[in-house]
Motif scaffolding. Structure first.
Motif, short mmCIF file in Angstrom:
data_model
loop_
_atom_site.label_atom_id
_atom_site.label_comp_id
_atom_site.label_asym_id
_atom_site.label_seq_id
_atom_site.Cartn_x
_atom_site.Cartn_y
_atom_site.Cartn_z
N GLN A 363 0.83 -1.20 0.00
CA GLN A 363 0.00 0.00 0.00
C GLN A 363 0.87 1.25 0.00
O GLN A 363 1.79 1.40 0.79
N VAL A 364 0.52 2.18 -0.91
CA VAL A 364 1.25 3.46 -0.98
C VAL A 364 0.54 4.45 -0.08
O VAL A 364 -0.63 4.80 -0.32
N TYR A 401 11.01 10.85 -4.99
CA TYR A 401 11.37 9.61 -5.69
C TYR A 401 10.29 8.55 -5.52
O TYR A 401 9.90 7.88 -6.48
N LEU A 402 9.79 8.40 -4.29
CA LEU A 402 8.78 7.37 -4.04
C LEU A 402 7.48 7.65 -4.80
O LEU A 402 6.82 6.72 -5.28
N LYS A 403 7.12 8.92 -4.93
CA LYS A 403 5.91 9.26 -5.70
C LYS A 403 6.07 8.87 -7.16
O LYS A 403 5.14 8.37 -7.80
N PHE A 406 6.26 4.88 -7.28
CA PHE A 406 5.00 4.20 -6.94
C PHE A 406 3.85 5.19 -7.13
O PHE A 406 3.36 5.77 -6.17
N PRO A 407 3.42 5.37 -8.38
CA PRO A 407 2.35 6.36 -8.66
C PRO A 407 1.08 6.01 -7.90
O PRO A 407 0.71 4.84 -7.76
N ALA A 408 0.40 7.05 -7.40
CA ALA A 408 -0.85 6.84 -6.67
C ALA A 408 -1.92 6.28 -7.58
O ALA A 408 -2.76 5.48 -7.17
N PRO A 415 8.34 6.29 -14.61
CA PRO A 415 9.18 6.63 -15.77
C PRO A 415 10.19 5.53 -16.07
O PRO A 415 10.71 4.88 -15.16
N LYS A 416 10.46 5.32 -17.33
CA LYS A 416 11.46 4.32 -17.71
C LYS A 416 12.84 4.74 -17.21
O LYS A 416 13.16 5.92 -17.15
N ASN A 417 13.64 3.73 -16.87
CA ASN A 417 15.01 3.94 -16.40
C ASN A 417 15.08 4.72 -15.08
O ASN A 417 16.14 5.26 -14.74
N LEU A 418 13.95 4.80 -14.36
CA LEU A 418 13.97 5.46 -13.06
C LEU A 418 14.66 4.55 -12.05
O LEU A 418 14.23 3.42 -11.82
N SER A 419 15.74 5.02 -11.47
CA SER A 419 16.49 4.21 -10.50
C SER A 419 17.28 5.14 -9.60
O SER A 419 17.96 6.06 -10.08
#
Length: 610
Positions: A363-364, A401-403, A406-408, A415-419
């Motif tokens: 759960q976010v 970063y967490l938003k 882990f989109p609501a 986003p691609k390559n998000l790390s």
């Protein structure tokens, strides 16, 4: 007349491995060992070909250990003839930091001189390192460093550089990639440093280059393939391995070159599963050293010939480059040596129907509210200025970063390559350590919840698996939870609850769960949190503890089943067996189950874990 034989042992890391290995790999490694043989007043070793110097005068400096191996009755002239013959095989172009190195050479030479072998703590170093998640991640980087751009060409300092693609997995696996990369480069350079052979007068001359006549497919030697050039080293191998598959070959054999890649692929796949430490694939070149004597002992006259030996006794032999026969006979030998456990044939529908996937808390939360709650706790305390600064640092980037990660909106994709890069994760961890050192356990639950969600992100979880106890948020929160459970502090109930959920999420990352359950890692702390929480007065805490207990049981069971199936993909990820520890966990679960009368949900989780 006999001559004493010694083994000189050097640490290529100059002490760094002993200091850093536990934090980088999760396993204590006391040194990156280089060895040489000292006999007839000469120190002989393998690097850019076979080299020698006066004892203790090599570029490796002073040996860390000087081990007496025994004595040899072989005279120096015979020994020189042997070195000349095997120099065709121990050439600069075949050197590999893990696979075919100085220790391979000294083990072979000591086998020839004394019939013995080098100590297992030296021989087993590559497998010990590769059995760790960090070592497995670095394997492609090391292979790339020793890949030859031109078949037959020796590596140079310019070629000992990992490519960006090869280092990506290692970067994700290391809490300090810059340190790991520099350490690896230093070890490789030290291991393969240009050297010189020393003649009898003490003057130095460049070691002669030997250019082998090999195909590109055989210019390097696969890691699990042993090389034997004399009967002594071959029999030493037979004594230390239950199952042995031996390939007799020669440099001029065309069919040998055709079948060698198949043999090496089999060696790689079959020595990473069941009985990996008791299975050996070995090549004997009949034209190198005393390889012809090994062939004569087993009446081998043509190449390629394959021998299959079980408990030092030959069970089968065939000649020719038949890849299907090689595969089927290898499988048959390994089945005979390591038959599957009888329980694997039993049918347990109810047990098989249970999922082994971990129970996760995904759960976010409302991240802005979580940060606001944490800020109110920090601002409401008499916190020093560095704690306020840590709160601001954490608030600026961690929830952002967490938003994104882990989109609501459940339909949205990150986003691609998000790390998150290791430096950013380290800054969050340092801010967390500062805040956790000031706030009481009862006020830490917003901070724990941020990390609970973040551990579902694999780069963050992997970073935590290799972080030190002082900077690892998982360990920091476990310590706080243990204190609260020990003092029965009910005001810290929320923090204990979220910490259990965080630990349950940690089991989704193989490197992190292995760190939590490993005796060399945080097993003791994990056990204290789990066992105490199973009997907690709060039903929600017991439910979370039951979920964690199930995840631990599922991970241990999966490791056992992978070993029984010989699953090579699971190599290095298993947790060492400890009967007393497992009995402690089972006893706690059974006691909790017997006491559970208030919550059917908790009881169901307990039964699944049991």
């Amino acid at each position: 007349m006999t001559t004493p034989v010694q083994l000189y042992v050097y640490d290529l890391s100059n002490g760094l491995a002993k200091r850093l290995s536990l934090s980088l790999t999760g396993k204590q490694i006391d040194g990156i060992w280089h060895t040489s043989v000292v006999v007839f007043g000469r120190e002989i070793f393998y690097g850019q070909g076979i080299l020698e110097t006066r004892p203790g005068q090599s570029h490796h400096g002073k040996p860390l250990h000087m081990i007496d191996i025994g004595e040899t009755a072989i005279d120096e002239d015979t020994f020189n003839e042997y070195l000349a013959e095997i120099s065709q095989h121990y050439t600069a172009d075949k050197y590999h930091l893990l696979d075919f190195n100085c220790n391979s050479f000294t083990n072979d030479v000591i086998g020839f001189l004394t019939g013995g072998s080098i100590p297992s703590w030296i021989k087993d170093l590559p497998s010990d390192f590769l059995s760790t998640p960090f070592g497995a991640a670095l394997r492609p980087t090391i292979d790339n460093m020793f890949r030859r751009p031109i078949p037959g060409a020796a590596p140079t300092p310019a070629t000992l550089q990992p490519s960006p693609a090869a280092t990506q997995a290692a970067v994700n696996a290391s809490p300090n990639p810059a340190l790991a990369a520099s350490l690896l480069q230093a070890v490789a350079s030290q291991a393969f440093s240009p050297s010189a052979s020393v003649n009898g007068t003490g003057s130095s001359a460049p070691a002669p280059a030997t250019q082998p006549q090999t195909s590109s497919s055989t210019s390097t030697v696969s890691a699990p393939v042993h090389i034997c050039t004399n009967p002594s080293s071959f029999h030493s191998l037979l004594r230390s391995h239950r199952a042995v598959i031996a390939m007799f070959t020669s440099a001029t054999c065309g069919p040998c070159r055709m079948i060698e890649p198949v043999f090496e692929d089999l060696a790689w796949s079959k020595t990473h599963g069941v009985g990996k430490d008791r299975v050996a694939f070995v090549k004997i070149d009949m034209g190198v050293g005393l390889g012809s004597q090994v062939a004569s002992e087993f009446s081998v006259r043509v190449t390629p010939t394959f021998l299959f030996l079980l408990d030092e006794q030959k069970t089968y032999e065939f000649k020719g480059a038949d890849s299907s026969e090689l595969r089927s006979q290898t499988d048959l030998l390994l089945f005979q040596a390591f038959p599957p456990h009888p329980h694997t044939k039993l049918s347990f529908p109810a047990v098989e129907a249970l999922s082994s996937e971990p129970i996760l808390f995904t759960q976010v939360p409302a991240l802005d509210s979580v940060i606001s709650k944490l800020a109110s706790f920090v601002d409401g305390s008499s916190s020093p200025s560095e704690t306020v600064a840590a709160k601001e640092k954490l608030s600026q980037s961690f929830p952002v970063y967490l938003k994104a990660r882990f989109p609501a909106n459940k339909g949205a994709q990150p986003p691609k390559n998000l790390s998150a890069n290791p430096q950013l994760i380290a800054s969050w961890a340092e801010a967390t350590r500062t805040i956790a050192s000031v706030l009481p356990a009862a006020q830490l639950f917003p901070l724990v919840d941020l990390w609970r969600l973040s551990l579902l992100d694999q780069p963050i979880a992997t970073w935590c698996s290799a972080a030190t106890s002082q900077t690892n948020p998982v360990h920091i929160f476990m310590s706080k939870a243990i204190d609260a459970l020990h003092t029965a502090d009910m005001s810290a109930r929320n923090t204990v609850l979220v910490t259990l959920r965080l630990l349950a999420n940690a089991t989704s990352n193989t490197a992190l769960v292995r760190s939590l359950l490993s005796a060399a890692g945080h097993r003791a702390e994990t056990t204290k949190v789990l066992v105490s929480s199973l009997l907690h007065a709060d039903a929600s805490v017991r439910t979370a503890a039951a979920s964690l207990a199930f995840n631990v049981a599922a991970y241990l069971q999966k490791g056992r089943m992978d070993r029984l199936r010989g699953d090579s993909s699971a190599a290095g990820m298993e947790v060492e067996e400890d009967g007393d520890w497992e009995v402690e966990l089972v006893s706690a679960v059974l006691e909790a189950l017997s006491n559970e009368t208030h919550s059917e949900e908790v009881g169901t989780s307990f039964r699944a874990a049991a």
